[in-house]
Write a protein that holds these residues in place. Structure first.
Motif, short mmCIF file in Angstrom:
data_model
loop_
_atom_site.label_atom_id
_atom_site.label_comp_id
_atom_site.label_asym_id
_atom_site.label_seq_id
_atom_site.Cartn_x
_atom_site.Cartn_y
_atom_site.Cartn_z
N PHE A 69 7.88 -1.10 -8.26
CA PHE A 69 7.58 0.33 -8.24
C PHE A 69 6.14 0.59 -8.66
O PHE A 69 5.43 1.39 -8.03
CB PHE A 69 8.56 1.07 -9.16
CG PHE A 69 8.34 2.54 -9.22
CD1 PHE A 69 8.68 3.35 -8.14
CD2 PHE A 69 7.82 3.13 -10.35
CE1 PHE A 69 8.47 4.72 -8.20
CE2 PHE A 69 7.61 4.49 -10.42
CZ PHE A 69 7.94 5.29 -9.33
N LEU A 70 5.68 -0.10 -9.70
CA LEU A 70 4.29 0.06 -10.14
C LEU A 70 3.30 -0.45 -9.09
O LEU A 70 2.25 0.16 -8.87
CB LEU A 70 4.07 -0.66 -11.47
CG LEU A 70 4.77 -0.04 -12.68
CD1 LEU A 70 4.56 -0.91 -13.91
CD2 LEU A 70 4.30 1.37 -12.92
N GLU A 71 3.64 -1.56 -8.42
CA GLU A 71 2.79 -2.06 -7.34
C GLU A 71 2.71 -1.06 -6.20
O GLU A 71 1.64 -0.83 -5.63
CB GLU A 71 3.31 -3.40 -6.82
CG GLU A 71 3.04 -4.56 -7.72
CD GLU A 71 3.56 -5.86 -7.13
OE1 GLU A 71 4.49 -5.82 -6.29
OE2 GLU A 71 3.05 -6.92 -7.50
N ALA A 72 3.86 -0.46 -5.87
CA ALA A 72 3.88 0.54 -4.80
C ALA A 72 3.04 1.75 -5.18
O ALA A 72 2.29 2.29 -4.35
CB ALA A 72 5.32 0.95 -4.50
N LEU A 73 3.13 2.20 -6.43
CA LEU A 73 2.32 3.34 -6.88
C LEU A 73 0.83 3.01 -6.83
O LEU A 73 0.02 3.85 -6.45
CB LEU A 73 2.72 3.75 -8.29
CG LEU A 73 4.02 4.55 -8.42
CD1 LEU A 73 4.29 4.87 -9.88
CD2 LEU A 73 3.96 5.82 -7.59
N GLN A 74 0.48 1.79 -7.23
CA GLN A 74 -0.92 1.39 -7.16
C GLN A 74 -1.42 1.39 -5.72
O GLN A 74 -2.51 1.89 -5.42
CB GLN A 74 -1.11 0.01 -7.78
CG GLN A 74 -2.55 -0.47 -7.69
CD GLN A 74 -2.71 -1.92 -8.13
OE1 GLN A 74 -1.74 -2.58 -8.50
NE2 GLN A 74 -3.92 -2.42 -8.07
N TRP A 75 -0.64 0.83 -4.83
CA TRP A 75 -1.00 0.76 -3.42
C TRP A 75 -1.12 2.17 -2.82
O TRP A 75 -2.08 2.47 -2.11
CB TRP A 75 0.06 -0.06 -2.69
CG TRP A 75 -0.16 -0.24 -1.24
CD1 TRP A 75 -1.31 -0.65 -0.61
CD2 TRP A 75 0.80 -0.03 -0.22
NE1 TRP A 75 -1.11 -0.71 0.75
CE2 TRP A 75 0.18 -0.34 1.01
CE3 TRP A 75 2.12 0.35 -0.20
CZ2 TRP A 75 0.85 -0.24 2.22
CZ3 TRP A 75 2.78 0.44 1.00
CH2 TRP A 75 2.15 0.15 2.20
N LEU A 76 -0.17 3.05 -3.14
CA LEU A 76 -0.23 4.42 -2.65
C LEU A 76 -1.43 5.17 -3.26
O LEU A 76 -2.04 6.00 -2.60
CB LEU A 76 1.08 5.15 -2.94
CG LEU A 76 2.29 4.66 -2.14
CD1 LEU A 76 3.57 5.31 -2.66
CD2 LEU A 76 2.10 4.92 -0.67
N GLY A 77 -1.74 4.87 -4.51
CA GLY A 77 -2.91 5.48 -5.14
C GLY A 77 -4.20 5.07 -4.46
O GLY A 77 -5.09 5.91 -4.24
N GLU A 78 -4.32 3.79 -4.12
CA GLU A 78 -5.50 3.33 -3.40
C GLU A 78 -5.59 4.01 -2.04
O GLU A 78 -6.67 4.42 -1.60
CB GLU A 78 -5.46 1.81 -3.21
CG GLU A 78 -5.68 1.03 -4.47
CD GLU A 78 -5.49 -0.47 -4.29
OE1 GLU A 78 -5.21 -0.90 -3.15
OE2 GLU A 78 -5.61 -1.20 -5.28
#
Length: 151
Positions: free
Chosen positions: A107-116
């Protein structure tokens, strides 16, 4: 042109490897993939309809264009993250799954990717504002000009 420039910026930031030895070729190939899959389809499906909807309703400020750019860039990828599961690992193999559900780390990886993705969307929206909307002069409509369309 804005989706292509944003795709190029993303490719410079995160070039794919795919066995290509030359850095410039990696950037060019990544730009092609990001533009064809991740930039132009959301622009056509979401960006242009939003532009037509908001025209005349909302002032084309830098902040508004940046917010719409982030929305247009992020929503398709957010849908992929939400609606894809561990059986579709080729789409989102960087997101961690365990027992068929996304882990907190995933979930944190997905949030980071979506943030980028949102940051590049904000930059694309800002570029759109700079190219298309920054020179718009807002002129009040006078009572006598209602019939004069092309003046």
């Amino acid at each position: 042109m804005v989706p292509l420039i944003a795709s190029f910026a993303y490719a410079v930031y995160n070039p794919a490897y795919q066995g290509l030895p030359d850095m410039m070729e990696r950037i060019v190939r990544t730009t092609e993939v990001v533009a064809v899959i991740g930039a132009y389809p959301p622009t056509l499906v979401l960006g242009i309809p939003l532009l037509l909807y908001f025209r005349g309703r909302v002032r084309p400020s830098l902040a508004n264009c940046a917010m719409v750019g982030a929305f247009v860039a992020t929503v398709p990828w957010m849908c992929l993250v939400v609606f894809s599961g561990p059986d579709q690992a080729s789409i989102d193999d960087h997101i961690t799954y365990q027992n068929g559900t996304m882990t907190w780390w995933g979930f944190l990886e997905a949030l980071q990717w979506l943030g980028e993705t949102a940051v590049f969307g904000i930059a694309a929206g800002g570029l759109f504002w700079l190219v298309a909307a920054a020179g718009i002069k807002i002129q009040p409509v006078s009572d006598t000009a209602s019939g004069k369309v092309f003046e």
